[in-house]
Scaffold this motif. Sequence first.
Motif, mmCIF file in Angstrom:
data_model
loop_
_atom_site.group_PDB
_atom_site.id
_atom_site.type_symbol
_atom_site.label_atom_id
_atom_site.label_comp_id
_atom_site.label_asym_id
_atom_site.label_seq_id
_atom_site.Cartn_x
_atom_site.Cartn_y
_atom_site.Cartn_z
ATOM 1 N N GLU A 1 41.596 62.695 85.474
ATOM 2 C CA GLU A 1 39.967 62.036 85.047
ATOM 3 C C GLU A 1 39.492 62.108 86.908
ATOM 4 O O GLU A 1 40.248 61.267 87.197
ATOM 5 N N VAL A 2 38.857 63.179 87.380
ATOM 6 C CA VAL A 2 37.923 62.286 88.109
ATOM 7 C C VAL A 2 36.311 62.896 88.640
ATOM 8 O O VAL A 2 35.472 63.714 87.567
ATOM 9 N N ALA A 3 35.906 61.838 88.542
ATOM 10 C CA ALA A 3 34.362 61.836 88.621
ATOM 11 C C ALA A 3 34.170 62.007 90.126
ATOM 12 O O ALA A 3 34.790 61.278 90.747
ATOM 13 N N GLY A 4 33.033 62.177 90.194
ATOM 14 C CA GLY A 4 31.855 61.606 91.965
ATOM 15 C C GLY A 4 31.348 60.178 91.857
ATOM 16 O O GLY A 4 31.678 59.303 90.212
ATOM 17 N N GLY A 5 30.863 59.465 92.103
ATOM 18 C CA GLY A 5 30.521 58.136 91.896
ATOM 19 C C GLY A 5 29.250 58.241 91.335
ATOM 20 O O GLY A 5 28.995 57.343 91.384
ATOM 21 N N GLY A 6 28.553 59.246 91.011
ATOM 22 C CA GLY A 6 26.928 58.930 90.915
ATOM 23 C C GLY A 6 26.902 60.629 90.042
ATOM 24 O O GLY A 6 27.457 61.514 89.586
ATOM 25 N N ASN A 7 25.059 60.377 89.886
ATOM 26 C CA ASN A 7 24.746 61.639 89.410
ATOM 27 C C ASN A 7 24.186 63.509 90.377
ATOM 28 O O ASN A 7 24.167 64.507 90.140
ATOM 29 N N ALA A 8 24.773 62.862 91.813
ATOM 30 C CA ALA A 8 24.013 63.131 92.605
ATOM 31 C C ALA A 8 25.109 64.616 92.814
ATOM 32 O O ALA A 8 26.291 64.055 92.935
ATOM 33 N N ALA A 9 24.047 66.151 93.566
ATOM 34 C CA ALA A 9 24.942 66.313 93.411
ATOM 35 C C ALA A 9 26.298 66.853 94.545
ATOM 36 O O ALA A 9 27.331 67.190 94.679
ATOM 37 N N ILE A 10 25.857 66.182 95.550
ATOM 38 C CA ILE A 10 27.575 65.517 96.721
ATOM 39 C C ILE A 10 27.966 65.318 96.073
ATOM 40 O O ILE A 10 29.139 65.556 96.492
ATOM 41 N N ASP A 11 27.993 63.987 94.852
ATOM 42 C CA ASP A 11 29.223 63.033 94.010
ATOM 43 C C ASP A 11 29.923 64.187 93.761
ATOM 44 O O ASP A 11 31.206 64.674 93.814
ATOM 45 N N GLY A 12 29.458 65.213 92.825
ATOM 46 C CA GLY A 12 30.058 65.971 92.204
ATOM 47 C C GLY A 12 30.841 67.044 93.130
ATOM 48 O O GLY A 12 32.041 68.070 92.355
ATOM 49 N N ALA A 13 30.010 67.460 94.420
ATOM 50 C CA ALA A 13 31.110 68.506 95.318
ATOM 51 C C ALA A 13 32.120 67.831 95.721
ATOM 52 O O ALA A 13 33.338 68.325 95.566
ATOM 53 N N ALA A 14 32.044 66.186 95.822
ATOM 54 C CA ALA A 14 33.206 65.347 96.852
ATOM 55 C C ALA A 14 33.983 65.533 95.659
ATOM 56 O O ALA A 14 35.420 65.830 95.158
ATOM 57 N N ALA A 15 34.080 65.577 94.291
ATOM 58 C CA ALA A 15 34.944 64.914 93.413
ATOM 59 C C ALA A 15 35.836 66.416 92.747
ATOM 60 O O ALA A 15 37.135 66.567 92.479
ATOM 61 N N ALA A 16 34.657 68.030 92.833
ATOM 62 C CA ALA A 16 35.582 69.098 92.793
ATOM 63 C C ALA A 16 36.175 69.366 93.477
ATOM 64 O O ALA A 16 37.380 70.410 93.613
ATOM 65 N N LEU A 17 36.114 69.137 95.519
ATOM 66 C CA LEU A 17 36.837 69.496 96.512
ATOM 67 C C LEU A 17 38.433 68.139 96.054
ATOM 68 O O LEU A 17 39.230 68.630 96.314
ATOM 69 N N PHE A 18 37.985 67.363 95.422
ATOM 70 C CA PHE A 18 38.839 66.417 96.059
ATOM 71 C C PHE A 18 40.265 66.875 94.780
ATOM 72 O O PHE A 18 41.100 67.605 94.968
ATOM 73 N N ALA A 19 39.969 67.407 93.360
ATOM 74 C CA ALA A 19 40.565 67.920 92.528
ATOM 75 C C ALA A 19 40.967 69.655 92.943
ATOM 76 O O ALA A 19 42.279 69.796 92.394
ATOM 77 N N ALA A 20 40.534 70.025 93.629
ATOM 78 C CA ALA A 20 40.238 71.221 94.167
ATOM 79 C C ALA A 20 41.830 71.348 94.841
ATOM 80 O O ALA A 20 43.187 71.638 95.538
ATOM 81 N N GLY A 21 42.167 69.599 96.119
ATOM 82 C CA GLY A 21 42.555 69.918 97.362
ATOM 83 C C GLY A 21 44.237 69.044 96.435
ATOM 84 O O GLY A 21 44.999 69.749 96.792
ATOM 85 N N ILE A 22 44.621 68.737 95.018
ATOM 86 C CA ILE A 22 44.897 68.231 94.892
ATOM 87 C C ILE A 22 45.684 69.293 93.985
ATOM 88 O O ILE A 22 47.562 69.603 93.889
ATOM 89 N N ALA A 23 44.995 69.995 93.145
ATOM 90 C CA ALA A 23 45.738 71.665 92.467
ATOM 91 C C ALA A 23 45.949 72.404 92.983
ATOM 92 O O ALA A 23 46.912 73.311 92.903
ATOM 93 N N ALA A 24 45.900 72.711 93.986
ATOM 94 C CA ALA A 24 46.201 73.536 95.973
ATOM 95 C C ALA A 24 47.976 73.432 95.726
ATOM 96 O O ALA A 24 48.333 74.413 96.202
ATOM 97 N N ARG A 25 47.538 71.951 95.121
ATOM 98 C CA ARG A 25 49.395 71.747 95.750
ATOM 99 C C ARG A 25 50.085 71.644 95.106
ATOM 100 O O ARG A 25 51.653 71.646 94.675
#
Length: 146
Positions: free
Chosen positions: A54-78
Amino acid sequence: MSVAAQSPAVRRLREQIRSLEGSSLRARAVLPFGVATIDRRLPGGGLALGALHEVAGGGNAAIDGAAAALFAAGIAARTKGKVLWCVTRQDLFAPALAQVGLGPDRVIYVDACDEKSVLACFEEAVRHGGLGAVVAEVARLSMTSS
């Protein structure tokens, strides 16, 4: 916290977990981060492959969701192979995914009508087993049935 500095309670809990897991568990392949301070804190030295994370952003803001998505994408890319990304909103920014190493030629997007459908697609893709990674974006998990 280093292993030597762990409290006795934490050491006992780890020993209990190991004994519950038993020797019947096969060793899992892992995907290390390549950062020693992170990898040494993860069981096996990295994220277990073939497992749910599970990867979750630190809050409900769009920036938190974007950071979580990019973190997951970085893992998936590998990982090797295609990546199935299940969403209810078409708000992924492909150039940002590419900047973290997940090129558009590797991503298959599923645009589902609701989060229940996102999870159903995710479950089916995980069962398939032939993908490098499967990502399901959900805002909130609910335990109600319909």
